[in-house]
Design a protein around this motif. Structure first.
Motif, PDB file in Angstrom:
ATOM      1  N   ASP A   1       0.832  -1.207   0.000  1.00  0.00           N
ATOM      2  CA  ASP A   1       0.000   0.000   0.000  1.00  0.00           C
ATOM      3  C   ASP A   1       0.864   1.253   0.000  1.00  0.00           C
ATOM      4  N   ILE A   2       1.895   1.246   0.836  1.00  0.00           N
ATOM      5  CA  ILE A   2       2.800   2.401   0.919  1.00  0.00           C
ATOM      6  C   ILE A   2       3.532   2.598  -0.405  1.00  0.00           C
ATOM      7  N   ALA A   3       3.969   1.493  -1.003  1.00  0.00           N
ATOM      8  CA  ALA A   3       4.649   1.571  -2.298  1.00  0.00           C
ATOM      9  C   ALA A   3       3.707   2.132  -3.358  1.00  0.00           C
ATOM     10  N   SER A   4       2.444   1.723  -3.316  1.00  0.00           N
ATOM     11  CA  SER A   4       1.460   2.200  -4.284  1.00  0.00           C
ATOM     12  C   SER A   4       1.248   3.708  -4.162  1.00  0.00           C
ATOM     13  N   ILE A   5       1.149   4.203  -2.936  1.00  0.00           N
ATOM     14  CA  ILE A   5       0.970   5.639  -2.714  1.00  0.00           C
ATOM     15  C   ILE A   5       2.146   6.423  -3.301  1.00  0.00           C
TER      16      ILE A   5
ATOM     17  N   SER B   1       0.578   3.280   8.511  1.00  0.00           N
ATOM     18  CA  SER B   1       0.527   1.831   8.554  1.00  0.00           C
ATOM     19  C   SER B   1      -0.283   1.347   9.757  1.00  0.00           C
ATOM     20  N   GLY B   2      -0.125   2.017  10.895  1.00  0.00           N
ATOM     21  CA  GLY B   2      -0.896   1.658  12.082  1.00  0.00           C
ATOM     22  C   GLY B   2      -2.389   1.799  11.840  1.00  0.00           C
ATOM     23  N   GLN B   3      -2.775   2.837  11.110  1.00  0.00           N
ATOM     24  CA  GLN B   3      -4.195   3.025  10.811  1.00  0.00           C
ATOM     25  C   GLN B   3      -4.697   1.996   9.795  1.00  0.00           C
TER      26      GLN B   3
END
Length: 564
Positions: free
Chosen positions: A210-214, A344-346
Protein backbone atom coordinates in the motif's frame (compact mmCIF):
# COMPACT_ATOMS: atom_id res chain seq x y z
CA UNK A 1 32.80 -7.15 4.38
CA UNK A 2 34.52 -9.52 6.78
CA UNK A 3 36.37 -12.81 6.35
CA UNK A 4 33.12 -14.85 6.14
CA UNK A 5 31.94 -12.78 3.16
CA UNK A 6 35.29 -13.10 1.44
CA UNK A 7 35.35 -16.88 1.97
CA UNK A 8 31.86 -17.32 0.48
CA UNK A 9 32.59 -14.98 -2.44
CA UNK A 10 36.03 -16.35 -3.33
CA UNK A 11 34.92 -19.98 -2.90
CA UNK A 12 32.08 -19.44 -5.37
CA UNK A 13 34.32 -17.78 -7.96
CA UNK A 14 37.04 -20.42 -7.63
CA UNK A 15 34.46 -23.19 -7.95
CA UNK A 16 33.14 -21.69 -11.20
CA UNK A 17 36.61 -21.38 -12.73
CA UNK A 18 37.92 -24.77 -11.57
CA UNK A 19 34.72 -26.69 -12.28
CA UNK A 20 34.35 -25.11 -15.70
CA UNK A 21 37.96 -25.95 -16.53
CA UNK A 22 37.66 -29.59 -15.39
CA UNK A 23 34.40 -30.14 -17.27
CA UNK A 24 35.99 -28.86 -20.47
CA UNK A 25 38.43 -31.78 -20.65
CA UNK A 26 37.54 -33.88 -23.63
CA UNK A 27 36.49 -31.01 -25.92
CA UNK A 28 38.68 -32.29 -28.70
CA UNK A 29 36.79 -30.83 -31.64
CA UNK A 30 34.67 -27.86 -32.65
CA UNK A 31 31.38 -29.72 -32.42
CA UNK A 32 31.97 -30.74 -28.81
CA UNK A 33 33.38 -27.34 -27.83
CA UNK A 34 30.50 -25.33 -29.36
CA UNK A 35 27.54 -27.75 -29.38
CA UNK A 36 28.41 -30.09 -26.47
CA UNK A 37 27.68 -33.03 -28.81
CA UNK A 38 24.01 -31.93 -28.74
CA UNK A 39 23.37 -33.95 -25.60
CA UNK A 40 21.77 -31.40 -23.23
CA UNK A 41 18.41 -32.13 -21.58
CA UNK A 42 15.49 -29.66 -21.65
CA UNK A 43 15.68 -28.27 -18.13
CA UNK A 44 19.42 -27.65 -18.47
CA UNK A 45 18.67 -25.82 -21.73
CA UNK A 46 16.00 -23.74 -19.97
CA UNK A 47 18.23 -22.81 -17.01
CA UNK A 48 21.17 -22.08 -19.30
CA UNK A 49 19.07 -19.74 -21.43
CA UNK A 50 17.78 -17.94 -18.33
CA UNK A 51 21.23 -17.69 -16.75
CA UNK A 52 22.71 -16.28 -19.96
CA UNK A 53 20.17 -13.45 -20.04
CA UNK A 54 20.30 -12.81 -16.28
CA UNK A 55 23.63 -11.00 -16.10
CA UNK A 56 25.08 -9.14 -13.13
CA UNK A 57 23.38 -6.08 -14.62
CA UNK A 58 20.02 -7.74 -13.92
CA UNK A 59 20.74 -8.08 -10.21
CA UNK A 60 22.60 -4.79 -9.84
CA UNK A 61 20.47 -2.50 -11.94
CA UNK A 62 16.93 -3.88 -11.85
CA UNK A 63 16.33 -3.35 -8.11
CA UNK A 64 17.67 0.21 -8.47
CA UNK A 65 15.34 0.73 -11.41
CA UNK A 66 12.40 -0.32 -9.23
CA UNK A 67 13.64 1.78 -6.29
CA UNK A 68 13.42 4.93 -8.42
CA UNK A 69 10.66 4.15 -10.93
CA UNK A 70 8.65 1.21 -9.60
CA UNK A 71 7.47 -1.97 -11.29
CA UNK A 72 6.70 -0.52 -14.74
CA UNK A 73 9.92 -1.91 -16.21
CA UNK A 74 8.38 -5.42 -16.14
CA UNK A 75 6.30 -4.41 -19.18
CA UNK A 76 9.51 -4.65 -21.18
CA UNK A 77 9.25 -8.47 -20.90
CA UNK A 78 5.58 -8.86 -21.89
CA UNK A 79 6.49 -9.93 -25.42
CA UNK A 80 8.88 -12.69 -24.27
CA UNK A 81 6.44 -15.62 -23.86
CA UNK A 82 4.99 -15.02 -27.32
CA UNK A 83 8.52 -14.80 -28.77
CA UNK A 84 9.37 -18.19 -27.24
CA UNK A 85 6.36 -19.77 -28.96
CA UNK A 86 7.31 -18.31 -32.36
CA UNK A 87 10.93 -19.46 -32.00
CA UNK A 88 9.84 -22.97 -31.03
CA UNK A 89 7.59 -23.23 -34.08
CA UNK A 90 9.60 -21.40 -36.76
CA UNK A 91 13.29 -21.26 -35.81
CA UNK A 92 14.16 -24.43 -33.91
CA UNK A 93 13.11 -27.00 -36.56
CA UNK A 94 15.16 -25.19 -39.23
CA UNK A 95 18.29 -24.85 -37.08
CA UNK A 96 18.09 -28.47 -35.99
CA UNK A 97 17.46 -29.81 -39.49
CA UNK A 98 20.42 -27.92 -40.98
CA UNK A 99 22.71 -28.90 -38.04
CA UNK A 100 24.21 -25.41 -37.92
CA UNK A 101 26.98 -24.30 -35.56
CA UNK A 102 25.68 -20.73 -35.50
CA UNK A 103 22.39 -19.02 -36.36
CA UNK A 104 24.05 -17.08 -39.19
CA UNK A 105 25.11 -20.26 -40.97
CA UNK A 106 21.43 -20.67 -41.87
CA UNK A 107 21.51 -17.35 -43.76
CA UNK A 108 24.19 -18.63 -46.11
CA UNK A 109 21.99 -21.65 -46.89
CA UNK A 110 19.05 -19.36 -47.63
CA UNK A 111 20.81 -16.38 -49.25
CA UNK A 112 24.58 -16.17 -49.68
CA UNK A 113 27.87 -15.73 -47.83
CA UNK A 114 27.62 -11.91 -47.98
CA UNK A 115 24.35 -11.89 -46.03
CA UNK A 116 25.70 -14.37 -43.49
CA UNK A 117 28.75 -12.16 -43.00
CA UNK A 118 26.66 -8.98 -42.63
CA UNK A 119 24.47 -10.53 -39.93
CA UNK A 120 27.52 -11.96 -38.14
CA UNK A 121 29.32 -8.60 -38.16
CA UNK A 122 26.25 -6.80 -36.76
CA UNK A 123 26.08 -9.46 -34.04
CA UNK A 124 29.78 -9.14 -33.22
CA UNK A 125 29.45 -5.37 -32.80
CA UNK A 126 26.44 -5.41 -30.48
CA UNK A 127 27.43 -8.51 -28.51
CA UNK A 128 31.00 -7.34 -27.88
CA UNK A 129 29.57 -4.13 -26.40
CA UNK A 130 26.97 -6.13 -24.44
CA UNK A 131 29.61 -8.49 -23.07
CA UNK A 132 31.76 -5.52 -22.16
CA UNK A 133 28.82 -4.26 -20.10
CA UNK A 134 28.47 -7.57 -18.27
CA UNK A 135 32.17 -7.38 -17.35
CA UNK A 136 31.86 -3.74 -16.30
CA UNK A 137 28.90 -4.30 -13.96
CA UNK A 138 30.67 -6.40 -11.28
CA UNK A 139 33.68 -4.09 -11.51
CA UNK A 140 31.47 -1.36 -10.04
CA UNK A 141 30.92 -3.54 -6.99
CA UNK A 142 34.57 -4.06 -6.08
CA UNK A 143 35.36 -0.44 -6.91
CA UNK A 144 32.65 0.67 -4.47
CA UNK A 145 33.65 -1.81 -1.78
CA UNK A 146 37.40 -1.37 -1.85
CA UNK A 147 37.83 2.06 -3.41
CA UNK A 148 40.17 0.53 -5.99
CA UNK A 149 40.68 1.86 -9.49
CA UNK A 150 37.69 0.83 -11.62
CA UNK A 151 39.77 0.25 -14.76
CA UNK A 152 42.21 -2.10 -13.03
CA UNK A 153 39.36 -4.12 -11.54
CA UNK A 154 37.62 -4.33 -14.93
CA UNK A 155 40.79 -5.68 -16.55
CA UNK A 156 41.30 -8.24 -13.77
CA UNK A 157 37.75 -9.56 -13.93
CA UNK A 158 37.89 -9.65 -17.73
CA UNK A 159 41.06 -11.75 -17.67
CA UNK A 160 39.47 -14.16 -15.18
CA UNK A 161 36.47 -14.61 -17.49
CA UNK A 162 38.75 -15.13 -20.53
CA UNK A 163 40.56 -17.95 -18.69
CA UNK A 164 37.29 -19.58 -17.65
CA UNK A 165 35.85 -19.25 -21.13
CA UNK A 166 38.99 -20.40 -22.95
CA UNK A 167 39.31 -23.63 -20.98
CA UNK A 168 35.56 -24.24 -20.84
CA UNK A 169 33.18 -25.45 -23.45
CA UNK A 170 29.45 -25.39 -23.99
CA UNK A 171 29.11 -28.55 -21.89
CA UNK A 172 30.93 -26.96 -18.96
CA UNK A 173 28.98 -23.73 -19.35
CA UNK A 174 25.63 -25.55 -19.34
CA UNK A 175 26.52 -27.51 -16.21
CA UNK A 176 27.86 -24.56 -14.21
CA UNK A 177 24.92 -22.37 -15.18
CA UNK A 178 22.54 -24.77 -13.43
CA UNK A 179 24.39 -24.25 -10.16
CA UNK A 180 24.69 -20.51 -10.78
CA UNK A 181 20.93 -20.27 -11.33
CA UNK A 182 20.32 -21.97 -7.97
CA UNK A 183 22.74 -19.65 -6.13
CA UNK A 184 21.18 -16.60 -7.81
CA UNK A 185 17.56 -17.32 -6.96
CA UNK A 186 18.33 -18.63 -3.47
CA UNK A 187 20.28 -15.46 -2.65
CA UNK A 188 17.57 -13.13 -3.97
CA UNK A 189 14.80 -15.04 -2.14
CA UNK A 190 16.66 -14.93 1.19
CA UNK A 191 17.27 -11.20 0.69
CA UNK A 192 13.59 -10.58 -0.01
CA UNK A 193 12.56 -12.37 3.20
CA UNK A 194 15.20 -10.57 5.24
CA UNK A 195 14.06 -7.14 4.03
CA UNK A 196 10.50 -7.87 5.14
CA UNK A 197 11.79 -9.27 8.46
CA UNK A 198 13.66 -6.00 9.07
CA UNK A 199 10.50 -3.88 8.65
CA UNK A 200 9.13 -2.29 11.85
CA UNK A 201 6.54 -4.45 13.62
CA UNK A 202 3.76 -2.11 12.44
CA UNK A 203 4.60 -2.79 8.78
CA UNK A 204 3.15 -5.93 7.27
CA UNK A 205 3.90 -7.06 3.74
CA UNK A 206 0.40 -5.99 2.71
CA UNK A 207 0.96 -2.54 4.26
CA UNK A 208 4.28 -2.20 2.45
CA UNK A 209 2.52 -2.72 -0.89
CA UNK A 210 0.00 0.00 0.00
CA UNK A 211 2.80 2.40 0.92
CA UNK A 212 4.65 1.57 -2.30
CA UNK A 213 1.46 2.20 -4.28
CA UNK A 214 0.97 5.64 -2.71
CA UNK A 215 4.54 6.50 -3.74
CA UNK A 216 3.90 5.41 -7.34
CA UNK A 217 6.02 2.23 -7.19
CA UNK A 218 3.23 -0.26 -7.97
CA UNK A 219 2.15 1.17 -11.32
CA UNK A 220 2.74 -1.94 -13.40
CA UNK A 221 0.64 -1.23 -16.50
CA UNK A 222 0.95 1.85 -18.68
CA UNK A 223 -1.51 1.91 -21.58
CA UNK A 224 -0.20 5.19 -23.04
CA UNK A 225 0.06 5.29 -26.84
CA UNK A 226 2.77 7.97 -26.78
CA UNK A 227 5.73 6.42 -28.70
CA UNK A 228 8.22 8.46 -26.64
CA UNK A 229 7.18 6.61 -23.46
CA UNK A 230 9.88 4.07 -22.62
CA UNK A 231 7.78 1.38 -20.98
CA UNK A 232 4.16 0.72 -21.90
CA UNK A 233 2.04 -2.38 -22.42
CA UNK A 234 2.12 -1.73 -26.17
CA UNK A 235 5.87 -1.21 -26.45
CA UNK A 236 6.44 -4.34 -24.36
CA UNK A 237 4.13 -6.53 -26.44
CA UNK A 238 5.35 -5.17 -29.80
CA UNK A 239 8.85 -3.73 -29.43
CA UNK A 240 9.65 -6.11 -26.57
CA UNK A 241 8.35 -9.05 -28.62
CA UNK A 242 10.60 -8.21 -31.57
CA UNK A 243 13.59 -7.61 -29.30
CA UNK A 244 13.10 -10.97 -27.54
CA UNK A 245 12.45 -12.71 -30.86
CA UNK A 246 15.71 -11.31 -32.17
CA UNK A 247 17.66 -12.01 -28.98
CA UNK A 248 16.54 -15.59 -28.45
CA UNK A 249 16.08 -16.44 -32.12
CA UNK A 250 19.13 -14.85 -33.77
CA UNK A 251 21.68 -13.92 -31.07
CA UNK A 252 24.35 -16.62 -30.97
CA UNK A 253 24.81 -16.18 -27.20
CA UNK A 254 21.31 -17.65 -26.81
CA UNK A 255 21.11 -19.81 -29.95
CA UNK A 256 24.33 -21.50 -28.88
CA UNK A 257 22.74 -22.45 -25.56
CA UNK A 258 19.84 -24.35 -27.04
CA UNK A 259 21.55 -25.76 -30.14
CA UNK A 260 23.23 -28.14 -27.68
CA UNK A 261 19.82 -29.70 -26.86
CA UNK A 262 19.25 -33.42 -27.43
CA UNK A 263 16.31 -32.99 -29.78
CA UNK A 264 13.80 -30.48 -31.14
CA UNK A 265 11.39 -31.42 -28.35
CA UNK A 266 14.00 -30.95 -25.60
CA UNK A 267 14.96 -27.52 -27.00
CA UNK A 268 11.33 -26.45 -27.28
CA UNK A 269 10.56 -27.54 -23.72
CA UNK A 270 13.57 -25.59 -22.45
CA UNK A 271 12.48 -22.41 -24.22
CA UNK A 272 8.87 -22.77 -23.06
CA UNK A 273 10.22 -23.11 -19.51
CA UNK A 274 12.11 -19.85 -20.01
CA UNK A 275 9.00 -18.15 -21.39
CA UNK A 276 6.92 -19.27 -18.41
CA UNK A 277 9.43 -18.25 -15.72
CA UNK A 278 11.17 -15.14 -17.06
CA UNK A 279 8.41 -12.55 -16.48
CA UNK A 280 7.70 -13.76 -12.90
CA UNK A 281 11.44 -13.76 -12.19
CA UNK A 282 11.88 -10.18 -13.41
CA UNK A 283 8.79 -9.11 -11.48
CA UNK A 284 10.25 -10.67 -8.33
CA UNK A 285 13.60 -8.89 -8.79
CA UNK A 286 11.79 -5.58 -9.31
CA UNK A 287 9.68 -6.29 -6.22
CA UNK A 288 12.90 -6.73 -4.24
CA UNK A 289 13.82 -3.20 -5.37
CA UNK A 290 10.42 -1.89 -4.23
CA UNK A 291 10.94 -3.55 -0.84
CA UNK A 292 14.33 -1.81 -0.61
CA UNK A 293 12.46 1.47 -1.21
CA UNK A 294 10.07 0.64 1.64
CA UNK A 295 13.01 -0.34 3.84
CA UNK A 296 14.54 3.11 3.36
CA UNK A 297 11.33 4.74 4.57
CA UNK A 298 12.46 3.63 8.04
CA UNK A 299 16.24 3.51 7.70
CA UNK A 300 18.81 6.13 6.81
CA UNK A 301 19.80 6.37 3.16
CA UNK A 302 22.47 8.58 1.59
CA UNK A 303 21.78 11.69 -0.46
CA UNK A 304 23.61 10.00 -3.33
CA UNK A 305 24.25 6.25 -3.60
CA UNK A 306 27.41 6.34 -5.73
CA UNK A 307 30.28 6.39 -3.19
CA UNK A 308 32.77 7.59 -5.80
CA UNK A 309 30.76 10.78 -6.36
CA UNK A 310 30.25 11.22 -2.62
CA UNK A 311 34.00 11.01 -1.94
CA UNK A 312 34.63 13.45 -4.76
CA UNK A 313 32.24 16.16 -3.56
CA UNK A 314 33.40 15.85 0.05
CA UNK A 315 36.80 17.02 -1.18
CA UNK A 316 35.43 19.85 -3.30
CA UNK A 317 34.41 23.48 -2.78
CA UNK A 318 30.76 22.34 -2.62
CA UNK A 319 31.24 20.23 0.51
CA UNK A 320 29.32 22.61 2.83
CA UNK A 321 26.37 22.97 0.45
CA UNK A 322 26.21 19.22 0.04
CA UNK A 323 26.22 18.67 3.81
CA UNK A 324 23.34 21.14 4.14
CA UNK A 325 21.34 19.10 1.64
CA UNK A 326 22.18 15.94 3.59
CA UNK A 327 20.80 17.57 6.74
CA UNK A 328 17.63 18.59 4.88
CA UNK A 329 17.22 15.03 3.62
CA UNK A 330 17.62 13.64 7.16
CA UNK A 331 14.77 15.88 8.36
CA UNK A 332 12.51 14.76 5.49
CA UNK A 333 13.35 11.07 6.00
CA UNK A 334 12.64 11.33 9.72
CA UNK A 335 9.26 12.90 9.01
CA UNK A 336 8.54 10.24 6.37
CA UNK A 337 9.34 7.60 8.93
CA UNK A 338 6.83 9.01 11.42
CA UNK A 339 4.06 9.57 8.86
CA UNK A 340 4.53 6.14 7.28
CA UNK A 341 4.42 4.35 10.63
CA UNK A 342 1.29 6.29 11.60
CA UNK A 343 -0.37 5.49 8.28
CA UNK A 344 0.53 1.83 8.55
CA UNK A 345 -0.90 1.66 12.08
CA UNK A 346 -4.20 3.03 10.81
CA UNK A 347 -4.18 0.53 7.96
CA UNK A 348 -3.90 -2.21 10.57
CA UNK A 349 -7.16 -0.85 11.97
CA UNK A 350 -8.76 -0.93 8.50
CA UNK A 351 -8.69 2.87 8.22
CA UNK A 352 -7.36 4.50 5.05
CA UNK A 353 -6.29 8.08 5.86
CA UNK A 354 -6.21 10.32 2.72
CA UNK A 355 -4.59 13.20 4.64
CA UNK A 356 -1.61 11.05 5.58
CA UNK A 357 -1.44 9.73 2.01
CA UNK A 358 -1.12 13.27 0.69
CA UNK A 359 1.59 14.04 3.25
CA UNK A 360 3.56 10.96 2.16
CA UNK A 361 3.29 12.01 -1.49
CA UNK A 362 4.47 15.56 -0.66
CA UNK A 363 7.38 14.27 1.41
CA UNK A 364 8.38 11.92 -1.40
CA UNK A 365 8.42 14.89 -3.80
CA UNK A 366 10.59 16.85 -1.34
CA UNK A 367 13.00 13.93 -1.08
CA UNK A 368 13.20 13.68 -4.87
CA UNK A 369 13.90 17.41 -5.18
CA UNK A 370 16.65 17.30 -2.54
CA UNK A 371 18.30 14.34 -4.27
CA UNK A 372 18.07 16.22 -7.57
CA UNK A 373 19.82 19.22 -6.02
CA UNK A 374 22.51 16.90 -4.68
CA UNK A 375 23.09 15.51 -8.18
CA UNK A 376 23.31 19.05 -9.56
CA UNK A 377 26.00 19.90 -7.00
CA UNK A 378 27.95 16.79 -7.97
CA UNK A 379 27.73 17.90 -11.60
CA UNK A 380 29.03 21.34 -10.67
CA UNK A 381 31.93 19.83 -8.74
CA UNK A 382 32.78 17.54 -11.64
CA UNK A 383 31.01 18.19 -14.98
CA UNK A 384 32.09 14.78 -16.29
CA UNK A 385 30.59 12.88 -13.33
CA UNK A 386 27.66 10.53 -14.01
CA UNK A 387 25.01 11.51 -11.46
CA UNK A 388 22.60 8.68 -12.14
CA UNK A 389 23.01 6.37 -9.12
CA UNK A 390 20.37 3.70 -9.83
CA UNK A 391 22.99 0.99 -10.23
CA UNK A 392 24.41 1.67 -6.76
CA UNK A 393 21.18 1.48 -4.75
CA UNK A 394 21.05 -2.29 -4.27
CA UNK A 395 24.77 -2.71 -3.65
CA UNK A 396 24.59 0.07 -1.00
CA UNK A 397 21.76 -1.79 0.72
CA UNK A 398 23.65 -5.11 0.56
CA UNK A 399 26.85 -3.72 2.05
CA UNK A 400 25.26 -1.59 4.77
CA UNK A 401 22.19 -3.51 5.96
CA UNK A 402 22.63 -7.22 5.31
CA UNK A 403 24.35 -9.53 7.83
CA UNK A 404 27.81 -10.91 7.15
CA UNK A 405 27.67 -14.13 5.22
CA UNK A 406 24.62 -12.99 3.29
CA UNK A 407 26.70 -10.09 1.94
CA UNK A 408 29.15 -12.62 0.55
CA UNK A 409 26.30 -14.71 -0.84
CA UNK A 410 24.70 -11.73 -2.62
CA UNK A 411 28.03 -10.70 -4.09
CA UNK A 412 28.48 -14.30 -5.21
CA UNK A 413 25.05 -14.07 -6.85
CA UNK A 414 26.09 -10.97 -8.80
CA UNK A 415 29.48 -12.38 -9.79
CA UNK A 416 27.96 -15.74 -10.76
CA UNK A 417 25.53 -13.95 -13.05
CA UNK A 418 28.36 -11.84 -14.46
CA UNK A 419 30.58 -14.79 -15.24
CA UNK A 420 27.70 -16.81 -16.65
CA UNK A 421 26.48 -14.17 -19.09
CA UNK A 422 29.99 -12.94 -19.94
CA UNK A 423 31.20 -16.46 -20.69
CA UNK A 424 28.12 -17.12 -22.85
CA UNK A 425 28.67 -13.87 -24.72
CA UNK A 426 32.35 -14.62 -25.23
CA UNK A 427 31.61 -18.16 -26.46
CA UNK A 428 29.09 -16.75 -28.90
CA UNK A 429 31.42 -14.07 -30.26
CA UNK A 430 34.26 -16.56 -30.62
CA UNK A 431 31.96 -19.08 -32.33
CA UNK A 432 30.58 -16.50 -34.75
CA UNK A 433 33.98 -15.09 -35.69
CA UNK A 434 35.54 -18.55 -36.08
CA UNK A 435 32.62 -20.19 -37.90
CA UNK A 436 30.98 -17.29 -39.78
CA UNK A 437 34.02 -15.19 -40.66
CA UNK A 438 36.95 -17.63 -40.69
CA UNK A 439 35.67 -21.11 -41.51
CA UNK A 440 33.14 -19.88 -44.08
CA UNK A 441 35.94 -18.16 -46.03
CA UNK A 442 38.84 -20.55 -45.29
CA UNK A 443 37.57 -24.06 -46.04
CA UNK A 444 40.75 -26.14 -46.35
CA UNK A 445 41.68 -26.45 -42.64
CA UNK A 446 41.37 -29.41 -40.28
CA UNK A 447 38.87 -29.62 -37.43
CA UNK A 448 41.69 -29.18 -34.90
CA UNK A 449 42.74 -25.94 -36.60
CA UNK A 450 39.18 -24.62 -36.45
CA UNK A 451 39.08 -25.47 -32.75
CA UNK A 452 42.31 -23.52 -32.22
CA UNK A 453 40.90 -20.54 -34.10
CA UNK A 454 37.75 -20.66 -31.92
CA UNK A 455 39.81 -20.66 -28.71
CA UNK A 456 42.14 -17.92 -29.96
CA UNK A 457 39.03 -15.93 -30.84
CA UNK A 458 38.02 -16.13 -27.17
CA UNK A 459 41.25 -14.37 -26.22
CA UNK A 460 40.98 -11.73 -28.95
CA UNK A 461 37.35 -10.86 -28.29
CA UNK A 462 37.92 -11.04 -24.56
CA UNK A 463 40.45 -8.24 -24.92
CA UNK A 464 38.01 -6.25 -27.08
CA UNK A 465 35.28 -6.68 -24.44
CA UNK A 466 37.65 -5.56 -21.67
CA UNK A 467 38.58 -2.44 -23.64
CA UNK A 468 34.88 -1.77 -24.24
CA UNK A 469 34.16 -2.17 -20.52
CA UNK A 470 36.92 0.30 -19.67
CA UNK A 471 35.35 3.12 -21.70
CA UNK A 472 31.67 2.59 -20.83
CA UNK A 473 29.92 5.30 -18.85
CA UNK A 474 26.55 4.88 -17.16
CA UNK A 475 23.68 5.73 -19.49
CA UNK A 476 20.43 6.06 -17.53
CA UNK A 477 21.38 2.77 -15.94
CA UNK A 478 23.05 -0.42 -17.07
CA UNK A 479 19.91 -2.49 -17.63
CA UNK A 480 18.59 0.19 -19.96
CA UNK A 481 21.89 0.54 -21.82
CA UNK A 482 21.99 -3.21 -22.52
CA UNK A 483 18.49 -3.09 -23.97
CA UNK A 484 19.17 0.10 -25.95
CA UNK A 485 22.17 -1.53 -27.65
CA UNK A 486 20.08 -4.59 -28.44
CA UNK A 487 17.23 -2.47 -29.81
CA UNK A 488 19.56 -0.63 -32.19
CA UNK A 489 20.95 -3.78 -33.81
CA UNK A 490 18.51 -6.65 -33.24
CA UNK A 491 15.68 -5.38 -35.45
CA UNK A 492 17.75 -5.51 -38.63
CA UNK A 493 19.05 -9.01 -37.99
CA UNK A 494 15.59 -10.26 -37.03
CA UNK A 495 14.15 -8.78 -40.22
CA UNK A 496 16.74 -10.69 -42.27
CA UNK A 497 15.88 -13.94 -40.48
CA UNK A 498 12.12 -13.47 -40.86
CA UNK A 499 12.52 -12.82 -44.58
CA UNK A 500 14.71 -15.91 -44.82
CA UNK A 501 12.06 -18.05 -43.12
CA UNK A 502 8.82 -16.66 -44.52
CA UNK A 503 9.39 -14.52 -47.63
CA UNK A 504 10.81 -16.84 -50.30
CA UNK A 505 10.26 -14.11 -52.91
CA UNK A 506 13.25 -12.09 -51.65
CA UNK A 507 16.71 -13.15 -52.81
CA UNK A 508 20.27 -12.51 -51.66
CA UNK A 509 21.07 -9.20 -53.38
CA UNK A 510 17.90 -7.47 -52.19
CA UNK A 511 18.22 -8.61 -48.57
CA UNK A 512 21.90 -7.70 -48.27
CA UNK A 513 21.58 -4.09 -49.42
CA UNK A 514 18.30 -3.63 -47.59
CA UNK A 515 19.81 -4.92 -44.34
CA UNK A 516 22.78 -2.58 -44.66
CA UNK A 517 20.60 0.44 -45.43
CA UNK A 518 18.09 -0.25 -42.62
CA UNK A 519 20.82 -0.73 -40.02
CA UNK A 520 22.36 2.65 -40.85
CA UNK A 521 18.87 4.22 -40.81
CA UNK A 522 18.02 2.78 -37.38
CA UNK A 523 21.24 4.18 -35.92
CA UNK A 524 20.35 7.58 -37.39
CA UNK A 525 16.80 7.44 -35.95
CA UNK A 526 18.23 6.57 -32.53
CA UNK A 527 20.60 9.54 -32.66
CA UNK A 528 17.66 11.84 -33.51
CA UNK A 529 15.91 10.56 -30.33
CA UNK A 530 12.40 10.81 -31.78
CA UNK A 531 10.95 7.52 -30.48
CA UNK A 532 11.41 5.31 -27.42
CA UNK A 533 14.22 2.83 -27.99
CA UNK A 534 11.97 -0.26 -27.83
CA UNK A 535 10.27 0.89 -31.04
CA UNK A 536 13.61 0.63 -32.89
CA UNK A 537 13.17 -3.17 -32.93
CA UNK A 538 9.86 -2.86 -34.73
CA UNK A 539 11.20 -0.20 -37.12
CA UNK A 540 14.24 -2.28 -38.01
CA UNK A 541 12.33 -5.52 -38.45
CA UNK A 542 9.47 -4.14 -40.53
CA UNK A 543 11.88 -1.90 -42.45
CA UNK A 544 13.92 -4.90 -43.63
CA UNK A 545 10.85 -6.98 -44.50
CA UNK A 546 8.95 -4.30 -46.45
CA UNK A 547 11.92 -2.65 -48.12
CA UNK A 548 13.48 -5.96 -49.21
CA UNK A 549 10.23 -6.92 -50.95
CA UNK A 550 10.18 -3.56 -52.76
CA UNK A 551 13.85 -3.81 -53.73
CA UNK A 552 13.36 -7.37 -54.99
CA UNK A 553 10.40 -6.20 -57.08
CA UNK A 554 12.55 -3.58 -58.83
CA UNK A 555 15.40 -6.06 -59.30
CA UNK A 556 13.00 -8.50 -60.95
CA UNK A 557 11.48 -5.75 -63.08
CA UNK A 558 14.94 -4.62 -64.20
CA UNK A 559 15.91 -8.21 -65.05
CA UNK A 560 12.77 -8.64 -67.17
CA UNK A 561 13.57 -5.44 -69.08
CA UNK A 562 17.07 -6.71 -69.84
CA UNK A 563 15.69 -10.02 -71.05
CA UNK A 564 13.25 -8.23 -73.36
Amino acid sequence: MNYIDWIILSSTLLFIVIYGTLKSKGSKNVEEYILADQNTNWWTVGLSVMATQASAITFLSTPGQAFHDGLGFVQFYFGLPLAMIVICIAFIPVYHRLKVYTAYEFLENRFDLKTRTLAAVIFLIQRSVGTGLTIYAPSIILSSILGWNLTYITITIGILIIIYTYFGGTKALNVTQKQQAFVIMFGMFITFLLIIYKFPTEITFSNSLDIASINGKMDILNFSTDPSEKYTVWSGITGGFFLMLAYFGTDQSQVGRYLSGKSIKEIQMGLIMNGALKVPMQFFILLVGVMVFIFFQFNKSPLHFNPNNTRMIENSAYKTQYQELENELDVVLEEKNEITLLYSGQLNQDYDNPILEEKMINLNEKEREIRKQGSELIKKANPSAETNDKDYVFIYFILNYLPHGLIGLLLAVIFSAAMSSSASGLYAIASASAMDLYRSHVKDKTDEQYLKVTKYSVIFWGIVCILTACVINLFENLIQLVNIIGSIFYGTVLGIFLVALFVKYVKAKAIFWTGLFVQISVIYIFLLDIVGYLWLNLIGTLGVILLSIIVQFFINMNSEKKMN
